[in-house]
Design a protein around this motif. Sequence first.
Motif, PDB file in Angstrom:
ATOM      1  N   TRP A  25      62.214  66.979  38.760  1.00 43.35           N
ATOM      2  CA  TRP A  25      62.017  68.128  39.657  1.00 43.35           C
ATOM      3  C   TRP A  25      63.136  69.161  39.562  1.00 43.35           C
ATOM      4  O   TRP A  25      62.887  70.362  39.425  1.00 43.35           O
ATOM      5  CB  TRP A  25      61.865  67.645  41.102  1.00 43.35           C
ATOM      6  CG  TRP A  25      61.459  68.750  42.017  1.00 43.35           C
ATOM      7  CD1 TRP A  25      62.267  69.481  42.834  1.00 43.35           C
ATOM      8  CD2 TRP A  25      60.143  69.284  42.174  1.00 43.35           C
ATOM      9  NE1 TRP A  25      61.535  70.425  43.509  1.00 43.35           N
ATOM     10  CE2 TRP A  25      60.224  70.323  43.123  1.00 43.35           C
ATOM     11  CE3 TRP A  25      58.906  68.983  41.626  1.00 43.35           C
ATOM     12  CZ2 TRP A  25      59.121  71.063  43.527  1.00 43.35           C
ATOM     13  CZ3 TRP A  25      57.805  69.714  42.030  1.00 43.35           C
ATOM     14  CH2 TRP A  25      57.916  70.735  42.956  1.00 43.35           C
ATOM     15  N   ASN A  26      64.382  68.720  39.637  1.00 46.56           N
ATOM     16  CA  ASN A  26      65.497  69.670  39.650  1.00 46.56           C
ATOM     17  C   ASN A  26      65.666  70.402  38.323  1.00 46.56           C
ATOM     18  O   ASN A  26      66.329  71.432  38.266  1.00 46.56           O
ATOM     19  CB  ASN A  26      66.798  68.962  40.024  1.00 46.56           C
ATOM     20  CG  ASN A  26      66.789  68.513  41.460  1.00 46.56           C
ATOM     21  OD1 ASN A  26      66.171  69.137  42.316  1.00 46.56           O
ATOM     22  ND2 ASN A  26      67.451  67.411  41.732  1.00 46.56           N
ATOM     23  N   LEU A  28      63.067  71.517  36.576  1.00 48.09           N
ATOM     24  CA  LEU A  28      61.927  72.422  36.414  1.00 48.09           C
ATOM     25  C   LEU A  28      62.285  73.817  36.923  1.00 48.09           C
ATOM     26  O   LEU A  28      62.955  73.956  37.946  1.00 48.09           O
ATOM     27  CB  LEU A  28      60.716  71.903  37.192  1.00 48.09           C
ATOM     28  CG  LEU A  28      60.174  70.539  36.771  1.00 48.09           C
ATOM     29  CD1 LEU A  28      59.074  70.099  37.725  1.00 48.09           C
ATOM     30  CD2 LEU A  28      59.666  70.582  35.343  1.00 48.09           C
ATOM     31  N   GLN A  33      58.066  74.691  39.952  1.00 52.95           N
ATOM     32  CA  GLN A  33      58.159  73.918  41.200  1.00 52.95           C
ATOM     33  C   GLN A  33      57.191  74.468  42.242  1.00 52.95           C
ATOM     34  O   GLN A  33      56.487  73.701  42.906  1.00 52.95           O
ATOM     35  CB  GLN A  33      59.590  73.964  41.755  1.00 52.95           C
ATOM     36  CG  GLN A  33      60.577  73.152  40.973  1.00 52.95           C
ATOM     37  CD  GLN A  33      61.962  73.198  41.607  1.00 52.95           C
ATOM     38  OE1 GLN A  33      62.198  73.881  42.616  1.00 52.95           O
ATOM     39  NE2 GLN A  33      62.893  72.474  41.020  1.00 52.95           N
ATOM     40  N   ARG A  34      57.168  75.785  42.389  1.00 53.38           N
ATOM     41  CA  ARG A  34      56.277  76.400  43.386  1.00 53.38           C
ATOM     42  C   ARG A  34      54.807  76.111  43.080  1.00 53.38           C
ATOM     43  O   ARG A  34      54.022  75.810  43.978  1.00 53.38           O
ATOM     44  CB  ARG A  34      56.505  77.910  43.448  1.00 53.38           C
ATOM     45  CG  ARG A  34      57.781  78.283  44.147  1.00 53.38           C
ATOM     46  CD  ARG A  34      57.837  79.792  44.395  1.00 53.38           C
ATOM     47  NE  ARG A  34      59.182  80.156  44.808  1.00 53.38           N
ATOM     48  CZ  ARG A  34      60.011  80.906  44.090  1.00 53.38           C
ATOM     49  NH1 ARG A  34      59.638  81.392  42.928  1.00 53.38           N
ATOM     50  NH2 ARG A  34      61.212  81.184  44.532  1.00 53.38           N
ATOM     51  N   PHE A  37      54.094  72.443  43.790  1.00 56.00           N
ATOM     52  CA  PHE A  37      54.097  72.252  45.240  1.00 56.00           C
ATOM     53  C   PHE A  37      52.799  72.762  45.848  1.00 56.00           C
ATOM     54  O   PHE A  37      52.171  72.093  46.663  1.00 56.00           O
ATOM     55  CB  PHE A  37      55.311  72.968  45.845  1.00 56.00           C
ATOM     56  CG  PHE A  37      55.581  72.609  47.270  1.00 56.00           C
ATOM     57  CD1 PHE A  37      56.340  71.503  47.584  1.00 56.00           C
ATOM     58  CD2 PHE A  37      55.081  73.386  48.302  1.00 56.00           C
ATOM     59  CE1 PHE A  37      56.599  71.168  48.901  1.00 56.00           C
ATOM     60  CE2 PHE A  37      55.339  73.062  49.617  1.00 56.00           C
ATOM     61  CZ  PHE A  37      56.104  71.947  49.918  1.00 56.00           C
ATOM     62  N   LEU A  60      60.804  65.147  48.254  1.00 58.08           N
ATOM     63  CA  LEU A  60      61.527  65.697  47.104  1.00 58.08           C
ATOM     64  C   LEU A  60      63.026  65.790  47.393  1.00 58.08           C
ATOM     65  O   LEU A  60      63.850  65.504  46.532  1.00 58.08           O
ATOM     66  CB  LEU A  60      60.967  67.072  46.727  1.00 58.08           C
ATOM     67  CG  LEU A  60      59.580  67.038  46.100  1.00 58.08           C
ATOM     68  CD1 LEU A  60      59.012  68.448  45.997  1.00 58.08           C
ATOM     69  CD2 LEU A  60      59.616  66.367  44.741  1.00 58.08           C
ATOM     70  N   LYS A  64      65.887  63.703  45.243  1.00 57.95           N
ATOM     71  CA  LYS A  64      66.361  64.680  44.268  1.00 57.95           C
ATOM     72  C   LYS A  64      67.407  64.133  43.319  1.00 57.95           C
ATOM     73  O   LYS A  64      67.561  64.619  42.223  1.00 57.95           O
ATOM     74  CB  LYS A  64      66.863  65.946  44.952  1.00 57.95           C
ATOM     75  CG  LYS A  64      68.148  65.766  45.733  1.00 57.95           C
ATOM     76  CD  LYS A  64      68.557  67.052  46.391  1.00 57.95           C
ATOM     77  CE  LYS A  64      69.794  66.836  47.221  1.00 57.95           C
ATOM     78  NZ  LYS A  64      70.190  68.050  47.883  1.00 57.95           N
TER      79      LYS A  64
END
Length: 71
Positions: A25-26, A28, A33-34, A37, A60, A64
């Motif tokens: 995730w971090n 991306l 991410q948006r 989500f 998340l 993280k």
Amino acid sequence: GTTPGLAPAENNILRCLGAAVVLAWNELPMPVQRTLFRHATAVNESYDPARVKTAIARFLHLHKDDENDVP
């Protein structure tokens, strides 16, 4: 949980992909991410969307740093 209409192996693939997304995730880009989500919060329309968004965001945030735990 499982997704109705999918074989057990397909549900396992979804779980693996979901875990991979959380682990990366971090890394991306924010637009990705948006988008993820937005799609994640739209998957299950039977829940209160605001509650689902909050739950996903909390998950998340809590996970993280999990990618640091993977060998």
